[in-house]
Design a protein around this motif. Structure first.
Motif, PDB file in Angstrom:
ATOM      1  N   UNK A   1      -2.520   6.250  10.452  1.00  0.00           N
ATOM      2  CA  UNK A   1      -1.271   6.516   9.738  1.00  0.00           C
ATOM      3  C   UNK A   1      -0.330   5.315   9.884  1.00  0.00           C
ATOM      4  N   UNK A   2      -0.345   4.696  11.061  1.00  0.00           N
ATOM      5  CA  UNK A   2       0.504   3.507  11.243  1.00  0.00           C
ATOM      6  C   UNK A   2       0.027   2.361  10.354  1.00  0.00           C
ATOM      7  N   UNK A   3      -1.271   2.214  10.242  1.00  0.00           N
ATOM      8  CA  UNK A   3      -1.806   1.159   9.378  1.00  0.00           C
ATOM      9  C   UNK A   3      -1.452   1.439   7.918  1.00  0.00           C
ATOM     10  N   UNK A   4      -1.556   2.711   7.529  1.00  0.00           N
ATOM     11  CA  UNK A   4      -1.142   3.122   6.179  1.00  0.00           C
ATOM     12  C   UNK A   4       0.313   2.745   5.937  1.00  0.00           C
ATOM     13  N   UNK A   5       1.146   2.957   6.942  1.00  0.00           N
ATOM     14  CA  UNK A   5       2.567   2.656   6.797  1.00  0.00           C
ATOM     15  C   UNK A   5       2.790   1.167   6.584  1.00  0.00           C
ATOM     16  N   UNK A   6       2.081   0.346   7.349  1.00  0.00           N
ATOM     17  CA  UNK A   6       2.201  -1.110   7.168  1.00  0.00           C
ATOM     18  C   UNK A   6       1.832  -1.475   5.725  1.00  0.00           C
ATOM     19  N   UNK A   7       0.716  -0.936   5.244  1.00  0.00           N
ATOM     20  CA  UNK A   7       0.268  -1.238   3.885  1.00  0.00           C
ATOM     21  C   UNK A   7       1.295  -0.775   2.855  1.00  0.00           C
ATOM     22  N   UNK A   8       1.857   0.428   3.073  1.00  0.00           N
ATOM     23  CA  UNK A   8       2.842   0.956   2.127  1.00  0.00           C
ATOM     24  C   UNK A   8       4.092   0.083   2.091  1.00  0.00           C
TER      25      UNK A   8
ATOM     26  N   UNK B   1       5.251   9.038   8.242  1.00  0.00           N
ATOM     27  CA  UNK B   1       5.313   9.586   6.884  1.00  0.00           C
ATOM     28  C   UNK B   1       6.761   9.677   6.410  1.00  0.00           C
ATOM     29  N   UNK B   2       7.652  10.080   7.323  1.00  0.00           N
ATOM     30  CA  UNK B   2       9.075  10.130   6.961  1.00  0.00           C
ATOM     31  C   UNK B   2       9.563   8.731   6.578  1.00  0.00           C
TER      32      UNK B   2
END
Lengths: 257, 257
Positions: free
Chosen positions: A17-24, A227-228
């Motif tokens: 999820x942290x990696x997803x956040x970086x990408x986002x 996610x927030x």
């Protein structure tokens, strides 16, 4: 926050999820920078601020991610704390800069009069800064009751939060009346996104009061924060872009550009 | 500077403030680069210089941050020196480039006559360079009295500092009279920011004379340097942008663009 042994799945969930956040964050950064040319001059500065917010958040998630990695070592059956403390303070450092900037995005994209802009900016950025700065001292207290140091700082931090909500709903509401109809709808939506996403942070803050602790709570909090943050920064930035586009088209149709 | 054992909180405070500084520098870099399109052609070069200052400072803080990390190792109850020296000289390398450039930002954004610009630039950049270069040798002497090598170099460094103040208040003051009223206010503010933030550096330099040493002094100095650098570079850069915007609007209103 207490760390116990994490299962492979728990550790990986937070990691991913942290990696997803970086990408986002970096994806939104690229979007906002490149899409700036699509909006009128008056609205460009708002997109610039939006790009700074996601860049700074992306940087912090990179650091948080690294801290998460170094806080654990592989053990039989999962991941155990390595002894290196997980640095959650990056989140506060991030919010201290980005939350006031989110307010700047919203006010500047409306292109109100100079006086109105300056008055709203002053109120909202100072309140946003205070909201974060007052929450931070409480984080170092891991008390499990509301009537505690953690509870006190949390309550103090709630005062500027309520003030921001008042300004957004009452003062900004009045300023909205002069905006095109479609813009009013979009601003109402972004305001709802704000209260909806910001609502997660006090819940996370109060987690110890609800007896949430240990591995599961930690995973819930880290994934929830991520996610927030995606919604409150990337989603918010895209909505700001939508407002800027709408206003650009309105200006063109009415020869106001 | 002497290093003793740092508590978790002391170590983290410096760590987080340094990370905040990196974020602030790169955030300002993005802002200045993207906001360049919002100012008149005459003022763009000043924003370019501003972007260089924060990029170089961000790079140096990245190095300082890494040096801070490698200078300590986790020990029971806190962080103890690892034996690897903490490299504070990065700060001087940074200032040697960025402080003269801060002067360039200020002079170029005023768009004075060619002669006046050239004269002010020569005086201010050479004095700024000398101020830093003369301070550096004193840093290698950890003497605790004013009448010492450290005190001597500090005093020598103060001469160009006072000269810069004279130029900013007297010569630049005269040049200001031809500027629009709102620009005069902004330049006065940036001049105050300069004297206010630059004032921290001699205090830090003289810390040994006041008997400040050990963990607490080190934390105070590192956090203080970081905050002074954020104000003196990011805050300064944003004020330069405000001046450029104000002048751009004035030029437009008076058909001077």
């Amino acid at each position: 926050m207490d760390f116990s042994l994490l299962t492979m799945g728990q550790y990986s969930l937070v990691y991913n999820v942290m990696s997803l956040t970086i990408a986002a964050m970096f994806g939104t950064f690229i979007f906002v920078v490149l899409a700036k040319s699509q909006v009128g001059d008056k609205y460009k500065i708002s997109l610039v601020v939006s790009s700074i917010v996601v860049a700074i958040a992306g940087y912090h998630y990179f650091r948080i991610f690294q801290s998460w990695e170094s806080a654990f070592t592989l053990a039989s059956g999962g991941y155990k704390p390595s002894g290196v403390p997980f640095n959650d303070a990056y989140r506060y450092v991030d919010w201290l800069i980005t939350v006031p900037l989110l307010m700047v995005e919203l006010v500047t994209v409306l292109a109100l009069t100079k006086e109105k802009t300056s008055s709203l900016l002053t109120k909202l950025t100072i309140a946003a800064f205070l909201m974060i700065a007052l929450g931070y001292p409480g984080e170092s207290f891991h008390e499990s009751t509301m009537f505690s140091n953690r509870g006190l700082w949390g309550t103090l931090s709630t005062i500027p939060f309520l003030y921001i909500m008042y300004i957004l709903w009452v003062e900004l509401g009045k300023a909205l009346e002069s905006q095109p109809a479609q813009v009013q709808v979009l601003v109402r939506n972004i305001r709802l996104l704000t209260i909806f996403t910001w609502g997660f942070y006090p819940i996370a803050y109060m987690a110890p009061f609800f007896g949430l602790s240990g591995a599961e709570a930690q995973v819930f909090l880290q994934a929830g924060y991520s996610i927030a943050d995606i919604l409150a920064k990337c989603g918010y930035g895209l909505m700001i872009y939508a407002i800027a586009r709408e206003k650009t088209e309105y200006d063109k149709a009415n020869n106001l550009a």
